[in-house]
Design a protein around this motif. Structure first.
Motif, mmCIF file in Angstrom:
data_model
loop_
_atom_site.group_PDB
_atom_site.id
_atom_site.type_symbol
_atom_site.label_atom_id
_atom_site.label_comp_id
_atom_site.label_asym_id
_atom_site.label_seq_id
_atom_site.Cartn_x
_atom_site.Cartn_y
_atom_site.Cartn_z
ATOM 1 N N LYS A 1 87.609 77.981 1.049
ATOM 2 C CA LYS A 1 86.420 78.040 0.205
ATOM 3 C C LYS A 1 85.262 78.345 1.136
ATOM 4 N N VAL B 1 93.901 89.120 1.305
ATOM 5 C CA VAL B 1 92.905 88.165 0.828
ATOM 6 C C VAL B 1 92.707 88.423 -0.667
ATOM 7 N N ASN B 2 93.039 87.421 -1.475
ATOM 8 C CA ASN B 2 92.937 87.538 -2.940
ATOM 9 C C ASN B 2 93.609 88.817 -3.436
ATOM 10 N N LYS C 1 94.172 91.629 -1.813
ATOM 11 C CA LYS C 1 93.693 92.880 -1.214
ATOM 12 C C LYS C 1 94.099 92.909 0.262
ATOM 13 N N ASN D 1 83.656 92.547 1.234
ATOM 14 C CA ASN D 1 83.795 92.587 -0.220
ATOM 15 C C ASN D 1 82.430 92.378 -0.851
ATOM 16 N N GLN E 1 94.435 78.568 1.798
ATOM 17 C CA GLN E 1 93.388 78.627 0.782
ATOM 18 C C GLN E 1 92.097 78.171 1.433
ATOM 19 N N ASP F 1 86.413 80.775 -3.664
ATOM 20 C CA ASP F 1 87.774 80.470 -3.239
ATOM 21 C C ASP F 1 88.474 81.731 -2.767
ATOM 22 N N TYR F 2 89.212 81.632 -1.644
ATOM 23 C CA TYR F 2 89.975 82.744 -1.099
ATOM 24 C C TYR F 2 91.413 82.293 -0.858
ATOM 25 N N ASN F 3 92.389 83.111 -1.316
ATOM 26 C CA ASN F 3 93.797 82.906 -1.006
ATOM 27 C C ASN F 3 94.154 83.918 0.073
#
Length: 146
Positions: free
Chosen positions: A7, A29-30, A32, A131, A5, A12-14
């Motif tokens: 930031k 990523v999130n 995608k 993105n 995770q 915030d990015y998972n």
């Protein structure tokens, strides 16, 4: 599969790293999927587990039957590069979409001005590397066209 995770600039990015082969990492990523090109190959871990990546759905452009082409690998082709630093405000294309040289593919805001980033050659979008809302530096790859 490794999960992280992050930031970045308040967002915030998972991130899930699914597979790394040589210098290509398959990550999500999130939610995608992306293929990330690393500067150097990562040293292999002992007994790595292979993960079969699930291909993202690809939108197909209508083409005449006489124009049958071999499939293009994701991420293959010519990179469209950011001409100046700024923020991505709109992505006007999708992976698998056919574009012509001169078509606007991305809108980049720099110094409070909207800049149209155009395809330098005709082809098919094989990957989108940014993105909406991403901040990019001059020379950063934005997408690839093959």
């Amino acid at each position: 599969m490794d999960k992280y995770q992050y930031k970045l600039n308040g967002v915030d990015y998972n991130v899930e790293i699914e597979d790394i082969e040589g210098n290509i990492a398959k990550v999500t990523v999130n939610g995608k999927p992306f293929e990330v090109e690393l500067k150097e190959p990562v040293k292999a871990k002992p007994a790595p587990q292979k993960v079969t990546p699930v291909a993202a759905p690809v939108a197909k452009a209508a083409e005449p039957a006489s124009a049958a082409k071999a499939p293009v690998a994701a991420g293959a082709g010519t990179k469209v590069i950011a001409p100046l630093p700024g923020t991505i405000t709109e992505i006007k294309v999708a992976v698998g979409q056919a574009v012509k040289a001169g078509d606007t593919v991305i809108i980049l805001e720099a110094m409070k001005m909207q800049n149209n980033i155009e395809a330098e050659n005709s082809g098919t979008i094989t990957s989108i590397l940014v993105n909406n809302g991403d901040t990019v530096m001059e020379g950063a790859p934005l997408l690839t066209i093959a």
